[in-house]
Design an enzyme around this catalytic site. Structure first.
Site, PDB file in Angstrom:
ATOM      1  N   GLU A 214      -0.089  -3.705   5.365  1.00  0.00           N
ATOM      2  CA  GLU A 214      -0.512  -3.613   3.967  1.00  0.00           C
ATOM      3  C   GLU A 214      -0.438  -4.973   3.279  1.00  0.00           C
ATOM      4  OE1 GLU A 214       0.454  -0.901   0.027  1.00  0.00           O
ATOM      5  OE2 GLU A 214       0.892  -0.148   2.028  1.00  0.00           O
ATOM      6  N   CYS A 223      -0.298   4.616   4.364  1.00  0.00           N
ATOM      7  CA  CYS A 223      -1.149   4.043   3.325  1.00  0.00           C
ATOM      8  C   CYS A 223      -2.245   5.050   3.033  1.00  0.00           C
ATOM      9  CB  CYS A 223      -1.736   2.709   3.774  1.00  0.00           C
ATOM     10  SG  CYS A 223      -2.870   1.969   2.584  1.00  0.00           S
TER      11      CYS A 223
END
Length: 283
Positions: A214, A223
């Protein structure tokens, strides 16, 4: 300053209710301190729940390095849980303002507590300039386009869900890929605003396994926008159906890319604990 630690499929953030609390320092400075897993509360970043003039509440999301991101699919589900259970709004569906615009969230309740949330994440953004990426300029989309990293050409598919993603399908989800290449791809010149990177192993047309590097936080357990990007990339490359289970280290997220265009994300929202953060930034 009171805070709440929440997680969605292991993607954990520190949340502050700015309807009631005042930050002791700017969010860009507070985020790295409070998200530090050794000297702070610990988390993938900081999320502020603030008033909105156009929705039930607004979400602002800061990565662990202090950079502000446009959107977080796991984060917005937890924001919805807090907004509903704290009484800020008892609407269902809820409307939350984000950097992606106003999103509609359907709450799955049990004994008036939010267990799961289904989010209409909107249509994926596929045009290179809007993602943004310098890859495939002149094309309508970037699908399995060669990206040179460390002398190797990786076939990447680029999608924005309000924040940029680079999806790479692989045979095995190796540390050498995620940790060895994740940071290099995140800051590759092809991505002017940096990028989130998903490494994906297809199990079937209805199920995939993924690991995410990320932007601004490193590898995370999950995510939400990344899972959405994985579903879109799976469809675009002919690997998956429009409904797919995305198995991440922190849990499973269900994603559907509807024929009408919107991507729907369904997953858990869990409160971990609450606490007080010192008002003095040097404490």
């Amino acid at each position: 300053m009171r805070f709440v630690k929440m997680q969605g499929a292991g993607n954990d953030y520190v949340y502050v209710d700015c309807f009631r609390e005042t930050l002791p320092q700017p969010a860009t400075e507070l985020a790295p301190r409070i998200a530090d897993r050794h000297f702070g509360v610990g988390g993938d970043g900081l999320i502020l729940i603030t008033p909105s003039e156009i929705a039930d509440a607004r979400m602002r999301m800061f990565n662990a390095d202090g950079s502000e991101a446009e959107m977080c699919g796991n984060g917005v589900r937890c924001v919805a849980k807090y907004v509903y259970e704290s009484g800020i709004s008892r609407n269902n569906p809820l409307r939350i303002e984000t950097g992606r615009g106003v999103l509609a969230l359907d709450l799955v309740l049990e004994d008036d507590r939010v267990q799961k949330v289904r989010v209409n994440m909107g249509d994926p953004i596929l045009h290179p300039r809007e993602i943004p990426t310098n890859l495939g300029l002149g094309r309508d989309r970037v699908t399995e386009y060669p990206l040179e990293v460390d002398g190797t050409n990786l076939p990447v598919t680029c999608v924005s869900m309000g924040n940029p993603h680079c999806v790479i399908f692989v045979e095995e989800l190796l540390d050498a890929l995620v940790h060895g290449l994740g940071a290099k791809i995140e800051r590759h010149p092809a991505f002017p605003r940096r990028v989130n990177v998903e490494f994906v192993r297809v199990e079937s047309s209805k199920a995939v396994q993924a690991r995410v590097w990320e932007r601004g936080s490193g590898e995370t357990l999950a995510c939400g926008t990344g899972a959405c990007a994985v579903c879109v990339a799976g469809v675009l490359t002919g690997r998956t159906d429009r409904q797919v289970s995305v198995r991440l280290p922190g849990g499973v997220l269900e994603v559907e890319w509807s024929e009408e265009g919107s991507v729907f994300l369904t997953g858990p929202a869990v409160e971990v604990f609450r606490g007080d953060w010192p008002e003095c930034p040097n404490a």
